[in-house]
Design a protein around this motif. Structure first.
Motif, mmCIF file in Angstrom:
data_model
loop_
_atom_site.group_PDB
_atom_site.id
_atom_site.type_symbol
_atom_site.label_atom_id
_atom_site.label_comp_id
_atom_site.label_asym_id
_atom_site.label_seq_id
_atom_site.Cartn_x
_atom_site.Cartn_y
_atom_site.Cartn_z
ATOM 1 N N PRO A 162 -9.347 -23.786 13.258
ATOM 2 C CA PRO A 162 -9.134 -25.046 13.996
ATOM 3 C C PRO A 162 -10.297 -26.031 13.924
ATOM 4 O O PRO A 162 -10.082 -27.239 13.884
ATOM 5 N N SER A 163 -11.536 -25.544 13.933
ATOM 6 C CA SER A 163 -12.683 -26.458 13.916
ATOM 7 C C SER A 163 -13.778 -25.890 13.028
ATOM 8 O O SER A 163 -13.775 -24.692 12.700
ATOM 9 N N ARG A 164 -14.726 -26.744 12.671
ATOM 10 C CA ARG A 164 -15.798 -26.309 11.774
ATOM 11 C C ARG A 164 -16.640 -25.198 12.389
ATOM 12 O O ARG A 164 -17.017 -24.238 11.711
ATOM 13 N N ASN A 165 -16.968 -25.321 13.661
ATOM 14 C CA ASN A 165 -17.850 -24.338 14.283
ATOM 15 C C ASN A 165 -17.236 -22.943 14.348
ATOM 16 O O ASN A 165 -17.954 -21.949 14.501
ATOM 17 N N ASP A 166 -15.900 -22.864 14.239
ATOM 18 C CA ASP A 166 -15.260 -21.549 14.271
ATOM 19 C C ASP A 166 -15.668 -20.672 13.086
ATOM 20 O O ASP A 166 -15.549 -19.448 13.153
ATOM 21 N N TYR A 167 -16.130 -21.288 12.004
ATOM 22 C CA TYR A 167 -16.537 -20.503 10.843
ATOM 23 C C TYR A 167 -17.862 -19.780 11.085
ATOM 24 O O TYR A 167 -18.238 -18.910 10.295
ATOM 25 N N TRP A 168 -18.555 -20.128 12.158
ATOM 26 C CA TRP A 168 -19.836 -19.490 12.467
ATOM 27 C C TRP A 168 -19.780 -18.697 13.775
ATOM 28 O O TRP A 168 -20.810 -18.351 14.319
ATOM 29 N N SER A 171 -18.856 -14.175 18.468
ATOM 30 C CA SER A 171 -18.446 -13.476 19.687
ATOM 31 C C SER A 171 -17.349 -12.453 19.453
ATOM 32 O O SER A 171 -17.181 -11.530 20.228
ATOM 33 N N ASN A 172 -16.571 -12.599 18.413
ATOM 34 C CA ASN A 172 -15.452 -11.693 18.161
ATOM 35 C C ASN A 172 -15.594 -11.129 16.755
ATOM 36 O O ASN A 172 -15.465 -11.856 15.770
ATOM 37 N N TRP A 173 -15.846 -9.846 16.659
ATOM 38 C CA TRP A 173 -16.108 -9.251 15.351
ATOM 39 C C TRP A 173 -14.910 -9.365 14.400
ATOM 40 O O TRP A 173 -15.066 -9.432 13.177
ATOM 41 N N LEU A 174 -13.702 -9.419 14.973
ATOM 42 C CA LEU A 174 -12.514 -9.470 14.141
ATOM 43 C C LEU A 174 -12.336 -10.843 13.489
ATOM 44 O O LEU A 174 -11.693 -10.962 12.454
ATOM 45 N N LEU A 175 -12.893 -11.879 14.092
ATOM 46 C CA LEU A 175 -12.703 -13.239 13.604
ATOM 47 C C LEU A 175 -13.967 -13.814 12.974
ATOM 48 O O LEU A 175 -14.065 -15.012 12.762
ATOM 49 N N LYS A 176 -14.926 -12.977 12.667
ATOM 50 C CA LYS A 176 -16.158 -13.455 12.053
ATOM 51 C C LYS A 176 -15.943 -13.778 10.575
ATOM 52 O O LYS A 176 -15.082 -13.204 9.906
#
Length: 566
Positions: A162-168, A171-176
């Motif tokens: 959804p956003s650029r910062n989500d790529y970094w 907090s969630n190991w599954l979504l890293k």
């Protein structure tokens, strides 16, 4: 010889009572009937025919002086072969990787331009609007880092969040993701903020609405045409780059999948979708166009194809008898659907004047033009300046009852239009799968992303043309090819910790005194660095005298621990 002041109607052809080829000052007698008019044209046509052909029976030698559309006794049309040399300008060895193909379009000159203008704009902007002390320090970007930055952009198109910062996120190991190993989030955002393509202080063409991307657009236009030449069949159509912000030349096209955005006129190869040439539409040109917008667009896109007998296909937004005649005179073959309200079409064959059964058609010919009206689910009118009106082809149509498909016999002009009018749509489809859509107030970034992804797709087309076996084995899909480009661009670039707002002192290198430094409260540097998103940051009038940064009295120990790695 006529006097200099005489006005000519452009013709020296007269009827049988007047000497052929003479220039008389008197006006010709008005004709009393259509038969007289046809007889007059027939006499003139025969006179010109005698000038160019010894054998009057060979109609294929003479064409171009028909007075009206005819629906029978067609003259056979023979087309010339494509005179250009199609294919890639540089042949790569079979072991070439996707990045090498991409580097043909984004050369060293392109990367140097991006680096120079980004660094220049960062210096200009930070002088005009100095960042707060707590902001990350800007360090000039280098070429390798810029390549890694663009590589991460490509990766964002493949892996959508959804956003650029989500790529970094951590907090969630599954979504890293592993973006942080290549470049720190703050560093990426800084380059994103200052990314620039042109010098704002440099003089530009007056009234150029694309001044911010003019160099970028012109450079890629040249590269697209230099690296690869399509094999003689092109499509002209418009493409939409999505943008809903405030922009003077933003367009609204309700029939397009992307309804709001910037319109781009595109010339693409019919078979592969290779983007060969393009123009960004910025609104009505000053003074208007002598022959109309569509005539100007088509001729601008194909002017480098004159004399090569290329075939160009476009839809009814562009097609007109005048345009096709103009292109035929310059050895460019053209074909397209045509609107029934265009001038100079055969009136008797217009949909309102004929009643056709499903899949029935009628054909007319005039000079180099062939016109077809074909009854599909609704009447379809097609116009061509090179098809033989007697040639036939076939198209696939769904059977109403029972499903399935059947082959329907149609004139060749209809079959070829359906076969080759797909180039721009194919390019849009492939680019649209992976273009990033992150919001930005800067309109030119959307065009930058669009052309960036189009460059990658063009590289894929060149690779398939140069080494088809290798591509079919290693990168059968465009996404496979794109992933290799990402790895090529990232290379050996790896993240380093961003420098602190002030250089970190070595252990024991002097005192750090917390004193009252400010008249008004400021945000504590330690609170800013440790607070989670949305958490309130504390303010204070105290600060570190040596670091010149605001620091809470409660955060003194945290401050010392960070400075001295305690």
């Amino acid at each position: 010889m006529a006097d200099d002041g005489a006005i000519s109607d452009g013709s020296d052809i007269y009827d049988g009572d007047t000497e052929i080829g003479s220039n008389t000052g008197s006006s010709s007698t008005s004709l009393s009937s259509e038969s007289d008019l046809e007889e007059r044209h027939a006499v003139g046509e025969q006179w010109v025919r005698n000038l160019f052909a010894e054998d009057d029976s060979d109609d294929s030698v003479f064409a171009g002086f028909q007075a009206a559309w005819k629906e029978r006794d067609f003259v056979e049309r023979l087309t010339m072969d494509f005179r250009g040399i199609g294919g890639a300008s540089v042949l790569h060895p079979p072991e070439a990787n996707p990045g090498m193909y991409f580097d043909q379009f984004w050369t060293g000159e392109m990367w140097q331009q991006l680096v120079d203008e980004t660094n220049r704009y960062a210096d200009q902007e930070r002088r005009r609007n100095p960042p707060p002390p707590s902001a990350p320090i800007w360090m000039p970007v280098a070429t390798e880092e810029m390549r890694a930055f663009v590589g991460l952009f490509f990766a964002m198109g493949i892996l959508r969040l959804p956003s650029r910062n989500d790529y970094w996120r951590v907090s969630n190991w599954l979504l890293k993701t592993n973006f942080g190993t290549v470049m720190a989030r703050d560093r990426f955002n800084l380059i994103w903020r200052y990314l620039h393509l042109a010098n704002n202080d440099a003089p530009g063409a007056e009234g150029d609405k694309l001044i911010k991307i003019r160099w970028f657009v012109d450079f890629l236009n040249d590269q697209f045409q230099a690296v690869y030449v399509p094999y003689g069949k092109y499509t002209v159509d418009e493409s939409m780059v999505k943008f809903k912000g405030r922009l003077e030349f933003r367009q609204y096209l309700p029939a397009k999948p992307t309804k709001w955005g910037v319109k781009v006129w595109v010339l693409a190869e019919s078979d592969t979708g290779y983007l060969s040439k393009f123009q960004v539409y910025t609104g009505r040109a000053p003074g208007g166009q002598e022959r109309g917008l569509t005539h100007r667009v088509v001729t601008d896109l194909v002017d480098h194809l004159y004399g090569q007998y290329t075939q160009v296909y476009f839809d009814n937004f562009y097609t007109s008898p005048d345009l096709l005649t103009y292109l035929h005179a310059r050895q460019v073959y053209a074909c397209g659907t045509v609107r029934a309200n265009r001038k100079n079409l055969p009136t008797a064959l217009l949909p309102k004047n004929v009643n056709l059964q499903r899949h029935e058609f009628k054909v007319a010919q005039k000079d180099e033009l062939s016109f077809v009206v074909w009854q599909d689910t609704k009447p379809v009118c097609v116009l061509s300046n090179f098809h033989d009106p007697t040639a036939m082809g076939a198209v696939s149509r769904r059977v109403r009852l029972g499903g399935g498909a059947q082959q329907v016999a149609v004139p060749a002009v209809v079959a070829d239009y359906q076969k080759y009018m797909k180039g721009v749509d194919l390019m849009d489809q492939m680019v649209g799968y992976y273009i990033i859509q992150h919001r930005s107030k800067k309109w030119w970034r959307r065009i930058f992303h669009y052309l960036m992804m189009a460059s990658a797709y063009n590289a894929y087309v060149v690779a398939r043309d140069t080494n088809p076996e290798m591509v079919a084995t290693e990168w059968p899909n465009f996404q496979d090819f794109l992933e290799e480009i990402v790895l090529w661009l990232v290379g050996e670039v790896r993240s380093r910790r961003d420098p602190a707002a002030n250089p970190r002192p070595a252990p024991g290198a002097g005192r750090h005194d917390i004193v009252k430094m400010y008249e008004k409260k400021r945000t504590c540097i330690e609170c800013s660095m440790s607070a989670a998103a949305g958490e309130r940051r504390g303010t204070t009038k105290h600060g570190c005298q040596q670091c010149q940064q605001p620091v809470h009295l409660e955060c003194v120990s945290t401050h010392f621990h960070r400075l001295f790695n305690l």
